[in-house]
Design a protein around this motif. Sequence first.
Motif, PDB file in Angstrom:
ATOM      1  N   UNK A 126      -2.307  -5.538  -2.473  1.00  0.00           N
ATOM      2  CA  UNK A 126      -2.123  -5.281  -1.051  1.00  0.00           C
ATOM      3  C   UNK A 126      -0.761  -5.805  -0.604  1.00  0.00           C
ATOM      4  N   UNK A 127      -0.224  -5.251   0.464  1.00  0.00           N
ATOM      5  CA  UNK A 127       1.076  -5.655   0.967  1.00  0.00           C
ATOM      6  C   UNK A 127       0.995  -7.032   1.587  1.00  0.00           C
ATOM      7  N   UNK A 128       2.098  -7.773   1.585  1.00  0.00           N
ATOM      8  CA  UNK A 128       2.078  -9.108   2.176  1.00  0.00           C
ATOM      9  C   UNK A 128       1.847  -9.049   3.676  1.00  0.00           C
ATOM     10  N   UNK A 129       1.017  -9.987   4.195  1.00  0.00           N
ATOM     11  CA  UNK A 129       0.719 -10.007   5.630  1.00  0.00           C
ATOM     12  C   UNK A 129       1.962 -10.304   6.445  1.00  0.00           C
ATOM     13  N   UNK A 130       2.787 -11.202   5.953  1.00  0.00           N
ATOM     14  CA  UNK A 130       4.033 -11.543   6.640  1.00  0.00           C
ATOM     15  C   UNK A 130       5.182 -11.266   5.674  1.00  0.00           C
ATOM     16  N   UNK A 131       5.813 -10.119   5.772  1.00  0.00           N
ATOM     17  CA  UNK A 131       6.878  -9.772   4.831  1.00  0.00           C
ATOM     18  C   UNK A 131       7.973 -10.828   4.820  1.00  0.00           C
ATOM     19  N   UNK A 132       8.484 -11.162   3.640  1.00  0.00           N
ATOM     20  CA  UNK A 132       9.561 -12.149   3.556  1.00  0.00           C
ATOM     21  C   UNK A 132      10.883 -11.553   4.006  1.00  0.00           C
ATOM     22  N   UNK A 133      11.823 -12.413   4.267  1.00  0.00           N
ATOM     23  CA  UNK A 133      13.192 -11.950   4.482  1.00  0.00           C
ATOM     24  C   UNK A 133      13.764 -11.542   3.135  1.00  0.00           C
ATOM     25  N   UNK A 134      14.398 -10.387   3.063  1.00  0.00           N
ATOM     26  CA  UNK A 134      14.920  -9.908   1.777  1.00  0.00           C
ATOM     27  C   UNK A 134      16.113  -9.004   2.018  1.00  0.00           C
ATOM     28  N   UNK A 135      16.976  -8.943   1.031  1.00  0.00           N
ATOM     29  CA  UNK A 135      18.142  -8.064   1.083  1.00  0.00           C
ATOM     30  C   UNK A 135      18.556  -7.730  -0.340  1.00  0.00           C
ATOM     31  N   UNK A 136      19.237  -6.600  -0.505  1.00  0.00           N
ATOM     32  CA  UNK A 136      19.689  -6.161  -1.822  1.00  0.00           C
ATOM     33  C   UNK A 136      21.045  -5.499  -1.686  1.00  0.00           C
ATOM     34  N   UNK A 173       7.445   4.827  -6.548  1.00  0.00           N
ATOM     35  CA  UNK A 173       6.231   5.608  -6.321  1.00  0.00           C
ATOM     36  C   UNK A 173       4.985   4.892  -6.835  1.00  0.00           C
ATOM     37  N   UNK A 174       5.047   4.330  -8.037  1.00  0.00           N
ATOM     38  CA  UNK A 174       3.847   3.732  -8.624  1.00  0.00           C
ATOM     39  C   UNK A 174       3.512   2.380  -7.990  1.00  0.00           C
ATOM     40  N   UNK A 175       4.512   1.537  -7.757  1.00  0.00           N
ATOM     41  CA  UNK A 175       4.248   0.209  -7.210  1.00  0.00           C
ATOM     42  C   UNK A 175       3.791   0.259  -5.760  1.00  0.00           C
ATOM     43  N   UNK A 176       4.085   1.353  -5.082  1.00  0.00           N
ATOM     44  CA  UNK A 176       3.669   1.474  -3.678  1.00  0.00           C
ATOM     45  C   UNK A 176       2.175   1.699  -3.544  1.00  0.00           C
ATOM     46  N   UNK A 177       1.517   2.114  -4.632  1.00  0.00           N
ATOM     47  CA  UNK A 177       0.081   2.385  -4.598  1.00  0.00           C
ATOM     48  C   UNK A 177      -0.639   1.256  -5.322  1.00  0.00           C
ATOM     49  N   UNK A 178      -1.207   0.319  -4.578  1.00  0.00           N
ATOM     50  CA  UNK A 178      -1.877  -0.845  -5.162  1.00  0.00           C
ATOM     51  C   UNK A 178      -3.303  -0.468  -5.564  1.00  0.00           C
ATOM     52  N   UNK A 179      -3.424   0.269  -6.663  1.00  0.00           N
ATOM     53  CA  UNK A 179      -4.737   0.739  -7.103  1.00  0.00           C
ATOM     54  C   UNK A 179      -5.371  -0.157  -8.151  1.00  0.00           C
ATOM     55  N   UNK A 180      -4.692  -1.187  -8.590  1.00  0.00           N
ATOM     56  CA  UNK A 180      -5.215  -2.084  -9.613  1.00  0.00           C
ATOM     57  C   UNK A 180      -4.598  -3.456  -9.411  1.00  0.00           C
TER      58      UNK A 180
END
Length: 697
Positions: A1-11, A60-67
């Motif tokens: 599942x996605x994090x409840x409070x997204x961290x600060x991040x940059x790339x 595409x694959x990591x966006x779907x938390x199916x496992x």
Amino acid sequence: MSPAHPPQAAAATDPGRERENNEDRVLCEPDLGIFAVIDGVGGASAGEVAAETALEVLRARLSRRTTDSARLVREAIALANRQIYERARGDARLAGMSCVLTVAVLDGAKVTVGQVGDSRLYALAPGEIRKVTPDHSPVGAREDAGDLSELEAMRHPRRNEIFRDVGSSPHEPDDARWIDVLEVPFDPGGALLLCSDGLSDMLPAREILETVETNASSPRAAVRALIERANLAGGKDNVSAVLVQGERFAEAVRRRRDGGRDGGAKDGGSGRSGGRFRDAGRGRDAGGAATALPAAGAARRAAGAAGTAATSGAAGTAGNLAAAGSPGRPLGAGSRAAGTTAAGAPGPASPSGRAAWARRSAGQRVKDSLPGSLGKSLVLAALLLAALAGYRYREPLGRWAKGLAGHFGDGGGAGGAGGAGSHGVLVVGTGDGGFATIGEALGRARPGETIEVAPGRYRERLVLRSGVALVSRIPRRAVLLPPPGEGEGPAVAASGVHGARLAGFRVEGTPQAPWGMGLRLDGCEVVIEEIEVSGAAGAGIEIRGADLSTVRFSYLHHNGGPGVAVTGTAAPRLLSNLIAGNGTRPGAPAAGVEVRDMASPLLAGNRIESNGGAGVALAGPDRAEEIFRWNTFGAVAREQAVRVTGGGAGDAATGTGAGAGGPGGAIAGRAPQAAAAHPAAARPAAAATPAPRRQRP
């Protein structure tokens, strides 16, 4: 599942100062908790295509938390591998393309990391930096094992080689010897940095930490500053960074700095393998098994504190899995040999002088500066300190104490050539009194001593001696050529030798003046590492008798016979070597590795490609599956990678043997340093090989 409070991040990613195109890609989706750095491998535009393909698949694959996260990471990387591999097979212009990558999936206070290759993930805390991921490369494995310092690894000529990649050959998600999956905590007061080697090869860990902390209030400013610093340091490659900060990281950094404490990395800035909580980073893979992280370089730091010359000893403690570039692989025990080169060595010159020149060991220098009674007291104090020290420092302190005892005890001290002690260094080829030939130095050396050979071309045949380390001061710059009219035998021979080490030499023959073979080991237990053998009429290395030697981090190519021939009852360890383009003599194809008789070598982490016959030819089927899984063979069928001959694999010396078929696939991955010196090494006959990925000086 996605994090409840997204961290600060940059790339951010940048081509660097010496590249026109950018083969790096970055993934930074803080709302989804998915991050990655991808570094393309391949000639022309192929590296970019591989990296872009991997980016699309991972997103595409990591966006779907199916496992669960560990399984998710494995499936995503394996799917990217399949897409790149199939795309390269369908387009000759993309043949051999691949990439290396580091993936991080954030789940609250836990991060699951997937690693293939030599991109990296660092864990940061205020004043601390720790390298989490192992490097799947010869130089990275030695750095992780503590045998090379951070700066030595950054400057090493083989730093652009890799053991593993994504896309060059088929793999399954559960192949634990291909993907490393780790779990590490993510603290609100900490940060994670994913980066390509274009950053880690340019900036030491202390400077990375300093840059991030200086810009802790803005991840975007931090990644841009990292890239700018890498470019100022030379920018020899594409540079990419993804920074993920916990919500209290900036505040924690500010408080620490306001407290007046030093902002540098703890543990003396221990660098890319360092950090105060190095051992805290042990993760668990998808099956729940512990995954060992890089070992500490404590021996080097302890030696430096004692005033010794910095050494670069052979990896090989019991269970040293990192040496094969494959954490979790049961490689068994090794032997730690004498160190290579001492700091402050004279500059290279032509072999001319004849008098012996030797450095005194640390124990001898201490002995000369202290009264005898005080020296013995120092020995007792050192032994006591070793006994009381924690596990991390007990072994190096114990070795140092024993070295002192050897010099202060009865009968210890200097002796031999040039007054060298039992741990001295004899030098060949220096203008201020070194030995003129390697053979002369071997004749004078005693067990425990090291012979350091300056760059040059040496027309002589060598015979190893027990307990003596023979090293090239600069890897592959000391070249062994056949003496006039004497090239029929091996360039280096050893029979019944134990505790010796040969490192960094290049053995080179030509069609006009070939060696009969490169090395012949018979009933020995020695360490052979970082050597290059090419142009031998027969085998690159022949190992026979009841031999238990170790051959690792070496490049064996374009020899008339097999790259390695193992016969008799020999049981050597062949670890993390590149064996390519051997056994292509007309009418007598030979395998990359030929195993005959009752021989039972351990092969792990080797890349075996484009040889005249099979990758590995075995007399029996017992270990075929193990060898196939623990090594890589390029884009060849399973039956061509490991072939069971049902009998002898041929004459090891001449290369006559079983194994039909042409060269099996191009050499993929980063171009070895030797390939620049020998362009043909990267393009075996009948192999469509793309241009090498890296051409660093």
